[in-house]
Enzyme design. Structure first.
Site, PDB file in Angstrom:
ATOM      1  N   LYS A  90       0.812  -1.224   0.000  1.00 42.63           N
ATOM      2  CA  LYS A  90       0.000   0.000   0.000  1.00 42.63           C
ATOM      3  C   LYS A  90       0.844   1.273   0.000  1.00 42.63           C
ATOM      4  CE  LYS A  90      -4.184  -1.842   0.208  1.00 42.63           C
ATOM      5  NZ  LYS A  90      -5.179  -1.651  -0.865  1.00 42.63           N
ATOM      6  N   GLU A 112      -9.540   5.733   3.274  1.00 39.72           N
ATOM      7  CA  GLU A 112     -10.336   4.655   3.852  1.00 39.72           C
ATOM      8  C   GLU A 112      -9.391   3.502   4.137  1.00 39.72           C
ATOM      9  OE1 GLU A 112      -9.224   2.719   0.350  1.00 39.72           O
ATOM     10  OE2 GLU A 112      -9.899   4.803   0.523  1.00 39.72           O
ATOM     11  N   SER A 374       1.567  -9.817  -0.718  1.00 38.21           N
ATOM     12  CA  SER A 374       1.274  -8.390  -0.665  1.00 38.21           C
ATOM     13  C   SER A 374       1.423  -7.762   0.709  1.00 38.21           C
ATOM     14  CB  SER A 374      -0.143  -8.132  -1.184  1.00 38.21           C
ATOM     15  OG  SER A 374      -1.093  -8.871  -0.439  1.00 38.21           O
TER      16      SER A 374
END
Length: 389
Positions: A90, A112, A374
């Site tokens: 991210k 969010e 991830s």
């Protein structure tokens, strides 16, 4: 064939577009223009790459999972996004978008978050560049991701609880959108995945494709047979899929089957959804016959979303990628298997990708499979401990 960018209306084939309130159109136009200018500016790109190198820790390693490979009879390579600063992919997108907010003169960013990783990444980037940060998070996710809530607070961000709907990721996105409508003059909304109205799906893909570009270099000219990644909104998957699309490997996205597709308690938007509009974009989503959005379910907060990025919908429709699913139970077993064989605790999200390989091991025998790992599982340990008998 993959598209370098969406068309003038922001669409990937029939998917994508811009279904947003009138008050946000100028901000979306401004963002699209700012991103195109920045992405063509060597000074912006150089700064972005420098921050990824010196602050985020890129390139992340490509790890040969030898013991897991021996166990399954499949050669498995792991792209270690879990080793990036903040613990997941991210941060690649958060850094780029916060830089854009700074350059647009907006002193505040909002985000969010579901699993908390995007919230932590945005709070981290905001602290690094000196911007104010608020993060919307569903109350259900606040409870199951308490560690990340504390991390965001330490970084100076305010975590705003969302109690509407199922109080999970979908509802956090909706509340962040409402905030942006009210504060658009001074605020940039850092969307965390390849979702939302144009230019977000394209822009986030461009920031995340560094994952696949690095892997291509690290492979040294060889190609895996398959590339596997979990898919919720789909940013980690598009980040590794896009550079490899058309080069030969099969691209396999693994959605959350939750308690089983037949149960109706899942997050398999492509596998069990239909085309519709969600959060400003046309894509596949979970909806009833009247078009009402259904609640998604997954043991992993990051896959608990009833839609998917429009470029994934395009990839599915055109056959560029194929989309499978794995259940909560399979993901838990895969998490334990990877942890015990490789000493790597994955997040529950990429554990779904490992779970698909475990289930399909016989059919994959002798093949080389590249998995986008991830994120790391630190954030899930407390949740997993509470599940123990």
């Amino acid at each position: 064939m993959k598209l370098k960018r969406p068309d003038e209306s922001g669409r990937f084939g029939e998917f994508g577009g811009r279904f947003a309130p009138e008050t946000l159109i100028p901000a979306l136009d401004q963002l699209a223009a700012a991103f195109e200018k920045a992405w063509d500016d060597e000074h912006f790109v150089d700064e972005y790459r420098r921050v990824l190198r010196d602050f985020v820790g890129r390139p992340t390693p490509l790890h040969e999972a030898t013991r897991l490979s021996e166990r399954l009879g499949v050669r498995i390579l792991l792209k270690r996004e879990d080793l990036a600063h903040t613990g997941a992919h991210k941060i690649n997108n958060a850094v780029g978008q916060v830089m854009l907010a700074r350059d647009m003169g907006k002193p505040r960013v909002i985000a969010e978050t579901g699993a908390g990783q995007h919230g932590v990444a945005t709070a981290t980037a905001a602290a690094y560049f000196g911007l104010e940060c608020d993060v919307y998070m569903g109350e259900v996710d606040i409870e199951r991701q308490a560690l990340n809530v504390h991390r965001m607070g330490m970084l100076g961000a305010e975590v705003i609880p969302v109690t509407s709907g199922a109080a999970t990721l979908k509802d956090a996105v909706s509340e962040a959108m409402r905030d942006w409508v009210r504060t658009v003059e001074t605020t940039h909304y850092v969307i965390g995945s390849v979702v939302g109205p144009h230019p977000f799906p394209w822009m986030v893909r461009e920031f995340q494709k560094v994952i696949g570009e690095e892997a291509l270099v690290q492979l040294g000219g060889t190609m895996p047979d398959d590339i596997v990644a979990c898919v919720g909104g789909g940013s980690n998957a598009i980040g590794i899929f896009y550079p490899f699309a058309g080069l030969g490997p099969r691209l396999i996205g693994v959605e959350a089957a939750g308690l089983g597709i037949a149960s109706g308690r899942h997050g398999a938007s492509i596998g069990a959804g239909t085309p519709g509009i969600l959060h400003g974009t046309k894509t596949y989503l979970l909806q009833d016959a009247e078009g009402q959005v259904l609640e998604a379910h997954s043991i992993s907060a990051g896959l608990d979303y009833p839609g998917v990025g429009p470029e994934h919908a395009f990839f599915a429709e055109t056959g560029i990628a194929r989309y499978e699913s794995a259940t909560d139970e399979e993901a838990l077993a895969a998490l334990e298997l990877l942890t015990r064989t490789e000493g790597i605790i994955p997040a529950l999200e990429p554990a779904h990708a490992i779970a698909w390989i475990v289930r399909e091991a016989e059919a994959l025998a002798g093949r080389t499979v590249l998995v986008n790992l991830s994120g790391r599982g630190d954030k899930d340990v407390e949740q997993l401990a509470r599940m123990e008998p």
